[in-house]
Enzyme design. Structure first.
Site, short mmCIF file in Angstrom:
data_model
loop_
_atom_site.label_atom_id
_atom_site.label_comp_id
_atom_site.label_asym_id
_atom_site.label_seq_id
_atom_site.Cartn_x
_atom_site.Cartn_y
_atom_site.Cartn_z
N LYS A 151 0.83 -1.22 0.00
CA LYS A 151 0.00 0.00 0.00
C LYS A 151 0.86 1.26 0.00
O LYS A 151 0.61 2.19 -0.77
CB LYS A 151 -0.93 0.04 1.24
CG LYS A 151 -1.87 -1.14 1.35
CD LYS A 151 -2.85 -0.98 2.51
CE LYS A 151 -2.22 -0.90 3.89
NZ LYS A 151 -1.53 -2.15 4.31
N ARG A 195 -9.32 1.01 9.12
CA ARG A 195 -8.91 -0.36 9.46
C ARG A 195 -9.98 -1.08 10.25
O ARG A 195 -9.80 -2.24 10.60
CB ARG A 195 -7.64 -0.31 10.30
CG ARG A 195 -6.35 -0.59 9.51
CD ARG A 195 -5.23 -0.50 10.51
NE ARG A 195 -4.01 -1.14 10.17
CZ ARG A 195 -2.96 -0.56 9.61
NH1 ARG A 195 -3.04 0.67 9.20
NH2 ARG A 195 -1.85 -1.22 9.44
N ARG A 235 12.07 -5.93 5.12
CA ARG A 235 12.08 -4.55 4.60
C ARG A 235 12.77 -3.54 5.53
O ARG A 235 12.79 -3.72 6.74
CB ARG A 235 10.66 -4.09 4.24
CG ARG A 235 9.73 -3.88 5.39
CD ARG A 235 8.32 -3.58 4.88
NE ARG A 235 7.43 -3.34 5.99
CZ ARG A 235 6.14 -3.06 5.87
NH1 ARG A 235 5.58 -2.98 4.67
NH2 ARG A 235 5.41 -2.85 6.93
N ARG A 279 11.47 -0.98 10.92
CA ARG A 279 10.36 -0.68 11.82
C ARG A 279 10.34 -1.66 12.99
O ARG A 279 10.53 -2.86 12.81
CB ARG A 279 9.03 -0.78 11.07
CG ARG A 279 8.71 0.46 10.28
CD ARG A 279 7.52 0.30 9.40
NE ARG A 279 6.33 -0.24 10.06
CZ ARG A 279 5.13 -0.30 9.50
NH1 ARG A 279 4.96 0.17 8.28
NH2 ARG A 279 4.11 -0.81 10.14
N ARG A 333 -0.20 -8.56 13.63
CA ARG A 333 -0.73 -7.56 12.69
C ARG A 333 -1.60 -8.23 11.63
O ARG A 333 -2.64 -7.69 11.23
CB ARG A 333 0.43 -6.77 12.04
CG ARG A 333 1.09 -5.84 13.05
CD ARG A 333 2.44 -5.35 12.59
NE ARG A 333 2.35 -4.51 11.40
CZ ARG A 333 3.36 -4.31 10.56
NH1 ARG A 333 4.54 -4.89 10.75
NH2 ARG A 333 3.20 -3.53 9.53
P1 AMP Z 1 0.99 0.70 9.11
O1 AMP Z 1 2.18 1.54 8.90
O2 AMP Z 1 -0.20 1.14 8.32
O3 AMP Z 1 1.27 -0.78 8.97
O4 AMP Z 1 0.55 0.91 10.65
C1 AMP Z 1 1.44 0.56 11.72
C2 AMP Z 1 0.64 0.42 13.01
O5 AMP Z 1 0.01 1.67 13.33
C3 AMP Z 1 -0.50 -0.58 12.97
O6 AMP Z 1 -0.08 -1.91 13.22
C4 AMP Z 1 -1.41 -0.04 14.07
O7 AMP Z 1 -0.91 -0.35 15.36
C5 AMP Z 1 -1.28 1.47 13.88
N1 AMP Z 1 -2.28 2.00 12.93
C6 AMP Z 1 -2.05 2.57 11.71
N2 AMP Z 1 -3.20 2.94 11.12
C7 AMP Z 1 -4.19 2.59 11.98
C8 AMP Z 1 -5.61 2.67 11.93
N3 AMP Z 1 -6.24 3.20 10.86
N4 AMP Z 1 -6.31 2.19 13.00
C9 AMP Z 1 -5.68 1.67 14.06
N5 AMP Z 1 -4.35 1.53 14.18
C10 AMP Z 1 -3.60 1.98 13.14
#
Ligand code: AMP
Length: 215
Positions: free
Chosen positions: A13, A88, A127, A161, A172
């Site tokens: 994404k 989400r 990554r 990360r 996740r």
């Molecule tokens: P991402 O970079 O999108 O994989 O997000 C990393 C982490 O941030 C996720 O595993 C969640 O803990 C938190 N996070 C990001 N976006 C959301 C969302 N829309 N709702 C809830 N938690 C989020």
């Protein structure tokens, strides 16, 4: 043009949102990036989110929707945005619908990047990004041309990360299947859902997305 990219962690994404940003002048809105910036800054939101993110769980809807509302109200979002990592949960999607209708805006497409779980673990755990410009790399798929030196800016420090560790990736993925996958029928019922094969190469996925965006 306002889009949502839906898909599990590691589906591509972020990479594809950046390409759409460059190609179509849209703005990438990544709630994950916004949260990581809050954690780095040590803000109130960052303090609340840090442990949750490290466990691989979702941050509460109330925090995320407030953060998103503030972001899409900024002037640059008027060009059109790509939501990457939001919504989400179904309550987040409902809050987004309400937010957009209040601003007389709408979603043009919700695009699912379909990827097998087995491929995701390998994609995520390898990554890393340049610590300076954020260019993305991967242990197996994309190393810098000159080892240890960022292709884009020449920086020599890279970061991984904290939540890309194998143990956290499982949590996740389970959060995705439990809490985010219900968005597929939600947007299907609105007639907005399209699917793209996220297992294809980065350039093929980008080409498929640009066909959808160009209509
Ligand atoms: P991402 O970079 O999108 O994989 O997000 C990393 C982490 O941030 C996720 O595993 C969640 O803990 C938190 N996070 C990001 N976006 C959301 C969302 N829309 N709702 C809830 N938690 C989020």
């Amino acid at each position: 043009m306002n889009l949502i990219l839906l898909g599990p962690p590691g589906a591509g994404k972020g990479t594809q949102a950046k390409l759409l940003e460059e190609g179509f002048g849209l703005v990438q809105v990544s709630t994950g990036d916004m949260l990581r910036a809050e954690v780095k800054a040590g803000s109130e939101i960052g303090l609340q989110a840090k442990a949750i993110m490290e466990r691989g769980d979702l941050v509460p809807d109330s925090i995320i929707t407030a953060m998103l509302a503030a972001r899409v109200s900024r002037p640059d979002a008027a060009k059109g945005f790509i939501l990457d990592g939001f919504p989400r949960t179904v309550p987040q999607a409902e809050a987004l619908d309400a937010m957009l209708s209040e601003k007389s805006l709408s979603l043009d497409h919700v695009i699912e990047l379909k990827v097998d779980d087995a491929a995701l673990v390998e994609r995520i755990s390898g990554r890393y990004t340049c610590g300076n410009c954020g260019e993305g790399y991967h242990d197996s798929f994309k190393q810098p041309v000159k080892p240890g030196v960022c292709d884009k800016c020449g920086h020599t420090e890279f970061v991984r990360r904290a939540d890309d560790k194998a143990e956290t990736v499982a949590a996740r993925l389970s959060a995705y299947h439990r809490q985010t996958a219900p968005l597929l029928p939600y947007y299907g019922a609105q007639g907005k859902l399209k699917a793209v094969d996220g297992m294809a190469s980065m350039t093929s996925v980008a080409a498929a997305l640009s066909v959808i965006v160009k209509g």
